[in-house]
Write an enzyme that holds these catalytic residues in place. Structure first.
Site, PDB file in Angstrom:
ATOM      1  CB  SER A 169      43.397  61.540  46.554  1.00 51.22           C
ATOM      2  OG  SER A 169      44.643  61.278  45.955  1.00 51.22           O
ATOM      3  CG  ASP A 212      47.054  58.071  46.407  1.00 54.49           C
ATOM      4  OD1 ASP A 212      47.009  56.973  45.800  1.00 54.49           O
ATOM      5  OD2 ASP A 212      46.714  59.141  45.884  1.00 54.49           O
ATOM      6  CG  ASP A 222      42.687  57.719  44.606  1.00 52.72           C
ATOM      7  OD1 ASP A 222      43.787  58.000  45.131  1.00 52.72           O
ATOM      8  OD2 ASP A 222      42.204  58.404  43.683  1.00 52.72           O
ATOM      9  CG  ASP A 266      45.265  58.958  42.111  1.00 52.92           C
ATOM     10  OD1 ASP A 266      45.875  58.921  43.202  1.00 52.92           O
ATOM     11  OD2 ASP A 266      44.574  59.929  41.753  1.00 52.92           O
TER      12      ASP A 266
END
Length: 283
Positions: free
Chosen positions: A94, A241, A243, A245
């Protein structure tokens, strides 16, 4: 729980998070979920491929067919999991620094596993309680090449269904995007361009070394985006970020917008007096 935190397992790759350890986690998840097939995806981190390979090998060894999704945002992987009806092993740390990586487990409904399910997985990992299948039952592998394309299409369909797409195209918007060299490079610029926006990008080449900025989209890391918004007279800036999400916004003046303020603005736009909202929190 000893291993799983609020968003999976994370650690320094090669030290705290090794391919054998990731294999144990994936194998335990495959057994606990009793899944015929499991998806495996990753963000752009340099250690993502070997860790994804370890997860895929372990899953096949406990009898699961493996859907290899490649690099994809976590939300894209979740959409695929729900659409295909398969759990997902997401290899990502993340917003953590480049040397980190992690494992996030998603159910076949596209939602992260419950605490009870994670506890069952963790128990098997710690006890090394996983039995490998005989040769005739080893799972197969197949590549899924359209995960990010399908995700963008679903986002556009959702905008169309909500009657937003035409309004956005008519608004003649300019959007600045900073995916931070993460998985959002593959989706967010394309999404806004498909909506009819003019799009300017920075840090938009997938690169697991994250040369432009650290993956965490906090105010101190978003100077490039704020400057890009001002230079291009953009209406909004969007940062992700590793990933993708998480989305953090910069307003039309190039000023940072706190996440809480962005949530409040979205709620004000979507909710009326008397509406009921459900907020999920980690406990």
């Amino acid at each position: 729980m000893q291993l799983f935190g609020s968003s999976g397992i994370r650690g320094v790759a090669g030290a705290e998070l090794t391919p054998p350890f990731v294999g144990r986690i994936a194998a335990a998840a495959g057994v606990v979920l009793d899944a015929d097939a499991v998806g495996v995806a990753r963000d752009t981190r340099t250690t993502g491929r070997p860790l994804a390979d370890a997860a895929a090998s372990a899953l096949a060894s406990v009898g699961c067919d493996v859907h290899r999704l490649g690099v994809a945002p976590t939300p894209a992987g979740q959409v695929y999991a729900a659409r295909a009806g398969v759990p997902l092993v997401m290899i990502t740390a993340s917003h953590n620094p480049p040397e980190y990586n992690g494992v996030k487990l998603v159910g076949a409904d596209g939602v992260e596993l419950s605490r009870r399910q994670l506890e069952r997985v963790e128990q098997r990992v710690l006890a090394e309680d996983v039995e490998l299948v005989e040769y005739a039952r080893v799972g197969g592998h197949r590549s899924v090449d359209d995960v990010t394309d399908a995700y963008v299409r679903e986002l556009l369909d959702a905008m169309e269904a909500a009657d937003h797409r035409e309004h956005i195209a008519d608004a003649d918007l300019t959007v600045a995007v900073d995916p931070g060299h993460g998985a959002g490079c593959l989706t967010t610029p394309r999404f806004f361009r498909a909506l009819g926006c003019r799009v300017h990008t920075v840090n938009a080449t997938p690169d697991g070394h994250f040369p432009g900025r650290d993956p965490e989209p906090v105010e101190g890391n978003l100077g490039d985006l704020r400057r890009l918004v001002r230079a291009t007279e953009a209406d909004v800036g969007v940062a992700h970020d590793g990933d993708a999400d998480r989305a953090i916004l910069v307003d039309e003046t190039g000023s940072h917008v706190e996440g809480d303020a962005a949530l409040a603005a979205l709620a004000a736009a979507e909710l009326d007096a008397g509406d009921v909202a459900v907020s999920a929190v980690n406990v």
